[in-house]
Write a protein that holds these residues in place. Structure first.
Motif, PDB file in Angstrom:
ATOM      1  N   GLY A  57      49.755 -36.832  -8.606  1.00 23.44           N
ATOM      2  CA  GLY A  57      50.686 -36.872  -9.717  1.00 23.44           C
ATOM      3  C   GLY A  57      51.863 -36.275  -9.229  1.00 23.44           C
ATOM      4  O   GLY A  57      52.061 -35.501  -8.370  1.00 23.44           O
ATOM      5  N   VAL A  58      52.932 -36.624 -10.064  1.00 22.50           N
ATOM      6  CA  VAL A  58      54.391 -35.674  -9.805  1.00 22.50           C
ATOM      7  C   VAL A  58      54.495 -34.467 -10.577  1.00 22.50           C
ATOM      8  O   VAL A  58      54.850 -33.368  -9.802  1.00 22.50           O
ATOM      9  N   GLU A  59      53.857 -34.131 -11.726  1.00 23.51           N
ATOM     10  CA  GLU A  59      53.795 -32.802 -12.329  1.00 23.51           C
ATOM     11  C   GLU A  59      53.190 -31.746 -11.638  1.00 23.51           C
ATOM     12  O   GLU A  59      52.238 -32.206 -10.780  1.00 23.51           O
ATOM     13  N   ALA A  60      53.528 -30.482 -11.813  1.00 29.48           N
ATOM     14  CA  ALA A  60      52.812 -29.461 -11.105  1.00 29.48           C
ATOM     15  C   ALA A  60      51.579 -29.370 -11.367  1.00 29.48           C
ATOM     16  O   ALA A  60      51.103 -29.337 -12.474  1.00 29.48           O
ATOM     17  N   PRO A  61      50.765 -29.163 -10.583  1.00 30.58           N
ATOM     18  CA  PRO A  61      49.322 -28.904 -10.575  1.00 30.58           C
ATOM     19  C   PRO A  61      48.733 -27.686 -10.932  1.00 30.58           C
ATOM     20  O   PRO A  61      49.693 -26.638 -10.711  1.00 30.58           O
ATOM     21  N   PHE A  62      47.750 -27.289 -11.388  1.00 29.51           N
ATOM     22  CA  PHE A  62      47.376 -26.067 -11.960  1.00 29.51           C
ATOM     23  C   PHE A  62      47.072 -25.252 -10.494  1.00 29.51           C
ATOM     24  O   PHE A  62      46.851 -25.797  -9.626  1.00 29.51           O
ATOM     25  N   PRO A  63      47.580 -23.899 -10.659  1.00 25.82           N
ATOM     26  CA  PRO A  63      47.932 -23.266 -11.582  1.00 25.82           C
ATOM     27  C   PRO A  63      49.650 -23.149 -11.625  1.00 25.82           C
ATOM     28  O   PRO A  63      50.243 -22.245 -12.090  1.00 25.82           O
ATOM     29  N   GLY A  64      50.393 -24.020 -10.950  1.00 29.12           N
ATOM     30  CA  GLY A  64      51.628 -23.909 -10.578  1.00 29.12           C
ATOM     31  C   GLY A  64      52.511 -24.401 -12.129  1.00 29.12           C
ATOM     32  O   GLY A  64      53.731 -24.091 -12.237  1.00 29.12           O
ATOM     33  N   ASN A  65      51.734 -24.782 -13.130  1.00 27.12           N
ATOM     34  CA  ASN A  65      52.286 -25.179 -14.373  1.00 27.12           C
ATOM     35  C   ASN A  65      52.396 -23.857 -15.359  1.00 27.12           C
ATOM     36  O   ASN A  65      52.722 -23.959 -16.244  1.00 27.12           O
ATOM     37  N   LEU A  66      51.672 -22.838 -14.753  1.00 26.87           N
ATOM     38  CA  LEU A  66      51.778 -21.640 -15.538  1.00 26.87           C
ATOM     39  C   LEU A  66      52.510 -20.616 -14.809  1.00 26.87           C
ATOM     40  O   LEU A  66      51.872 -19.755 -14.023  1.00 26.87           O
ATOM     41  N   LYS A  67      53.561 -20.234 -15.223  1.00 27.59           N
ATOM     42  CA  LYS A  67      54.573 -19.457 -14.288  1.00 27.59           C
ATOM     43  C   LYS A  67      54.504 -18.110 -14.577  1.00 27.59           C
ATOM     44  O   LYS A  67      55.177 -17.409 -14.200  1.00 27.59           O
ATOM     45  N   ASP A  68      54.120 -17.721 -15.772  1.00 23.82           N
ATOM     46  CA  ASP A  68      54.209 -16.303 -16.368  1.00 23.82           C
ATOM     47  C   ASP A  68      53.387 -15.539 -15.571  1.00 23.82           C
ATOM     48  O   ASP A  68      52.511 -15.769 -14.990  1.00 23.82           O
ATOM     49  N   PRO A  69      53.778 -14.039 -15.431  1.00 23.10           N
ATOM     50  CA  PRO A  69      52.879 -13.110 -14.636  1.00 23.10           C
ATOM     51  C   PRO A  69      51.638 -12.706 -15.413  1.00 23.10           C
ATOM     52  O   PRO A  69      51.671 -13.125 -16.697  1.00 23.10           O
ATOM     53  N   ILE A  70      50.677 -12.300 -14.885  1.00 21.92           N
ATOM     54  CA  ILE A  70      49.368 -12.278 -15.419  1.00 21.92           C
ATOM     55  C   ILE A  70      49.238 -10.702 -15.744  1.00 21.92           C
ATOM     56  O   ILE A  70      49.024  -9.988 -14.527  1.00 21.92           O
ATOM     57  N   LEU A  71      48.959 -10.109 -16.726  1.00 19.65           N
ATOM     58  CA  LEU A  71      49.227  -8.888 -17.027  1.00 19.65           C
ATOM     59  C   LEU A  71      47.653  -8.198 -16.741  1.00 19.65           C
ATOM     60  O   LEU A  71      46.746  -9.089 -16.861  1.00 19.65           O
ATOM     61  N   PRO A  72      47.633  -7.071 -16.315  1.00 18.07           N
ATOM     62  CA  PRO A  72      46.319  -6.128 -16.216  1.00 18.07           C
ATOM     63  C   PRO A  72      45.470  -6.262 -17.290  1.00 18.07           C
ATOM     64  O   PRO A  72      45.908  -6.217 -18.213  1.00 18.07           O
ATOM     65  N   THR A  73      44.154  -6.627 -16.994  1.00 18.27           N
ATOM     66  CA  THR A  73      43.422  -6.625 -17.953  1.00 18.27           C
ATOM     67  C   THR A  73      42.510  -5.337 -18.355  1.00 18.27           C
ATOM     68  O   THR A  73      41.471  -5.187 -18.985  1.00 18.27           O
ATOM     69  N   LYS A  74      42.449  -4.435 -16.956  1.00 17.22           N
ATOM     70  CA  LYS A  74      41.796  -3.268 -17.093  1.00 17.22           C
ATOM     71  C   LYS A  74      42.480  -2.240 -16.558  1.00 17.22           C
ATOM     72  O   LYS A  74      43.756  -2.460 -16.128  1.00 17.22           O
ATOM     73  N   GLN A  75      42.285  -0.774 -16.723  1.00 17.33           N
ATOM     74  CA  GLN A  75      42.932   0.219 -16.517  1.00 17.33           C
ATOM     75  C   GLN A  75      42.343   0.935 -15.142  1.00 17.33           C
ATOM     76  O   GLN A  75      40.980   0.925 -15.103  1.00 17.33           O
ATOM     77  N   GLY A  76      43.285   1.498 -14.320  1.00 16.33           N
ATOM     78  CA  GLY A  76      42.542   2.315 -13.135  1.00 16.33           C
ATOM     79  C   GLY A  76      43.613   1.967 -11.973  1.00 16.33           C
ATOM     80  O   GLY A  76      44.663   1.487 -12.240  1.00 16.33           O
ATOM     81  N   THR A 145      43.349  -4.507 -12.180  1.00 15.52           N
ATOM     82  CA  THR A 145      44.368  -3.134 -12.709  1.00 15.52           C
ATOM     83  C   THR A 145      45.608  -3.617 -12.125  1.00 15.52           C
ATOM     84  O   THR A 145      46.461  -2.635 -12.700  1.00 15.52           O
ATOM     85  N   SER A 146      45.781  -4.581 -11.581  1.00 15.41           N
ATOM     86  CA  SER A 146      47.441  -4.763 -11.090  1.00 15.41           C
ATOM     87  C   SER A 146      47.970  -6.115 -11.611  1.00 15.41           C
ATOM     88  O   SER A 146      47.209  -7.209 -11.994  1.00 15.41           O
ATOM     89  N   ILE A 147      49.177  -6.077 -11.686  1.00 13.68           N
ATOM     90  CA  ILE A 147      49.984  -7.311 -12.353  1.00 13.68           C
ATOM     91  C   ILE A 147      49.774  -8.378 -11.274  1.00 13.68           C
ATOM     92  O   ILE A 147      49.995  -8.256 -10.218  1.00 13.68           O
ATOM     93  N   LYS A 148      49.628  -9.929 -11.730  1.00 14.40           N
ATOM     94  CA  LYS A 148      49.623 -10.735 -10.928  1.00 14.40           C
ATOM     95  C   LYS A 148      51.146 -11.488 -11.016  1.00 14.40           C
ATOM     96  O   LYS A 148      51.408 -11.955 -12.051  1.00 14.40           O
ATOM     97  N   PRO A 149      51.891 -11.458  -9.787  1.00 11.39           N
ATOM     98  CA  PRO A 149      53.446 -11.940 -10.156  1.00 11.39           C
ATOM     99  C   PRO A 149      53.536 -13.188 -10.588  1.00 11.39           C
ATOM    100  O   PRO A 149      52.633 -14.207 -10.055  1.00 11.39           O
ATOM    101  N   GLY A 150      54.306 -13.790 -11.485  1.00  9.81           N
ATOM    102  CA  GLY A 150      54.768 -15.001 -11.874  1.00  9.81           C
ATOM    103  C   GLY A 150      55.825 -15.513 -10.908  1.00  9.81           C
ATOM    104  O   GLY A 150      56.315 -15.224 -10.260  1.00  9.81           O
ATOM    105  N   GLY A 151      56.204 -16.960 -11.142  1.00  9.23           N
ATOM    106  CA  GLY A 151      57.031 -17.892 -10.290  1.00  9.23           C
ATOM    107  C   GLY A 151      58.546 -17.659 -11.096  1.00  9.23           C
ATOM    108  O   GLY A 151      58.638 -16.974 -12.190  1.00  9.23           O
ATOM    109  N   CYS A 152      59.606 -17.847 -10.237  1.00  8.10           N
ATOM    110  CA  CYS A 152      60.668 -17.660 -10.567  1.00  8.10           C
ATOM    111  C   CYS A 152      61.696 -18.863 -10.650  1.00  8.10           C
ATOM    112  O   CYS A 152      60.576 -19.962 -10.579  1.00  8.10           O
ATOM    113  N   LYS A 153      62.704 -19.288 -10.467  1.00  7.72           N
ATOM    114  CA  LYS A 153      63.491 -20.362 -10.372  1.00  7.72           C
ATOM    115  C   LYS A 153      63.931 -20.295  -8.830  1.00  7.72           C
ATOM    116  O   LYS A 153      64.406 -19.228  -8.221  1.00  7.72           O
ATOM    117  N   TYR A 154      64.041 -21.352  -8.123  1.00  9.21           N
ATOM    118  CA  TYR A 154      64.054 -21.610  -6.706  1.00  9.21           C
ATOM    119  C   TYR A 154      65.203 -22.518  -6.252  1.00  9.21           C
ATOM    120  O   TYR A 154      65.080 -23.816  -7.024  1.00  9.21           O
TER     121      TYR A 154
END
Length: 371
Positions: A57-76, A145-154
């Motif tokens: 397909g032409v549209e971005a495949p998973f997970p390329g269509n989900l560009k927000d950073p992923i926040l930590p779910t645990k402390q440490g 425990t760490s943030i997972k970076p999201g996508g920017c504009k390129y």
């Protein structure tokens, strides 16, 4: 315009044609949906779902269509290799978006009319899919425990199929140099194994480009070039990021970042093959190297698993161009990475004062520029 002239124009002025590059489009998921990516079992799994290899397909495949950073779910504390994977994930967003923009900008006919094999567009889609799989792999390798970076504009300096394929070759061939450096930054054996597995896939992309597109010998000698300071190469890719477009929660990319002066060849450079004399151009007028009086400086060239240092004369800089001869000992295979250092061999990243630049030796049609 010849392929050589076109490619040289792209790299001498890396952002000259970006206004003509199409932006990344396609449905983007919500912030909440992006957060579901914190669960490694959410969505298609690389190695198990064909979306990462045979989606056309032409549209971005998973997970390329989900560009927000992923926040930590645990402390440490962060995982021991989290920073390396964060850097690589941020770099992967650039590479994925590069291929995704091409999938959107062109079609099968575009490449056929440019004289390329009938399968070229399909191969580009398949590489795009592989890069989407890399996004997901890197997300899951970053600890909760760490943030997972999201996508920017390129924005990328391609405007037709040939300029795109030229840039494909540069990125794929030179990626081997920074991946070998990143492996040296990881501490866990599992991280090292995962990174080598990714490098093997990138090598297949490189070989496809050399054989199918440029009809050239893909063998690069007995060893790919290893460059120890991967973050310095990653820093050069920030030129593709639209300023101010990255999510505010993203960590610095790359981290740590030296922000060294960029290095390229002067316009009057005739050849970048071993034994050729080249002029050194520091392309950003706001970020120029500072050479101390009485200090010796060297151009250090990395090729294979070795490097050779060549003394340079900096006394006339910036009024006079610094010139240096690429070591004739190197064979015209693979890539050569070059830096300016204040110590022979550039034994630490702190001894590097400018660069790196990547000299592409294969294919000969594209071996025109230091980037």
């Amino acid at each position: 315009m010849s392929i050589r002239s076109l490619f040289q124009a792209c790299l001498l002025s890396p952002l000259a044609s970006v206004a003509l590059a199409k932006p990344l489009v396609g449905r983007s998921g919500t912030f909440a949906e992006s957060q579901r990516l914190a669960d490694p079992s959410y969505g298609p799994i690389p190695g198990q779902d064909p979306v990462f290899s045979t989606y056309y397909g032409v549209e971005a495949p998973f997970p390329g269509n989900l560009k927000d950073p992923i926040l930590p779910t645990k402390q440490g504390p962060p995982g021991v290799d989290d920073q390396v994977w964060q850097n690589l994930l941020s770099a992967e967003w650039i590479i994925f978006s590069f291929y995704q923009q091409a999938v959107e900008a062109f079609n099968e006919t575009s490449f056929i009319k440019a004289g390329m094999p009938n399968s070229t567009y399909k191969r580009i889609q398949e590489i795009r899919n592989n890069e989407a799989g890399h996004l997901r792999i890197f997300q899951t390798l970053i600890s909760p425990t760490s943030i997972k970076p999201g996508g920017c504009k390129y924005q990328f300096p391609f405007y037709d199929p040939i300029s795109f394929l030229a840039l494909v070759t540069v990125l794929e061939v030179s990626s081997m140099a920074f991946l070998t450096g990143l492996v040296q930054q990881t501490q866990l054996a599992t991280s090292q194994g995962a990174m080598i597995a990714i490098a093997e896939t990138e090598a297949r992309h490189e070989v496809w480009s050399l054989i199918e597109i440029w009809k050239t010998n893909p063998f690069g000698g007995p060893s790919d070039t290893t460059f120890p300071y991967a973050n310095q190469i990653l820093d050069t890719t920030t030129a593709f990021i639209v300023p101010g477009s990255c999510p505010k929660l993203n960590p610095q990319y790359p981290s740590p970042r030296q922000g060294l002066p960029a290095l390229s060849a002067t316009h009057d450079t005739k050849s970048l093959t071993p034994g050729s004399t080249i002029g050194l151009n520091f392309t950003d007028p706001t970020n120029q190297p500072q050479f101390a009086s009485g200090q010796d400086y060297y151009a250090v060239f990395f090729h294979g698993i070795a490097n050779i240092s060549v003394p340079i004369n900096t006394t006339g800089f910036p009024e006079e161009i610094i010139r240096v001869t690429i070591p004739k000992e190197f064979e015209t295979k693979g890539v050569i990475a070059a830096v300016i250092a204040d110590t022979p061999g550039a034994p630490t990243k702190e001894t590097v004062v400018a660069g790196p630049g990547i000299i592409l030796e294969q294919p000969a049609e594209l071996a025109t520029q230091l980037i």
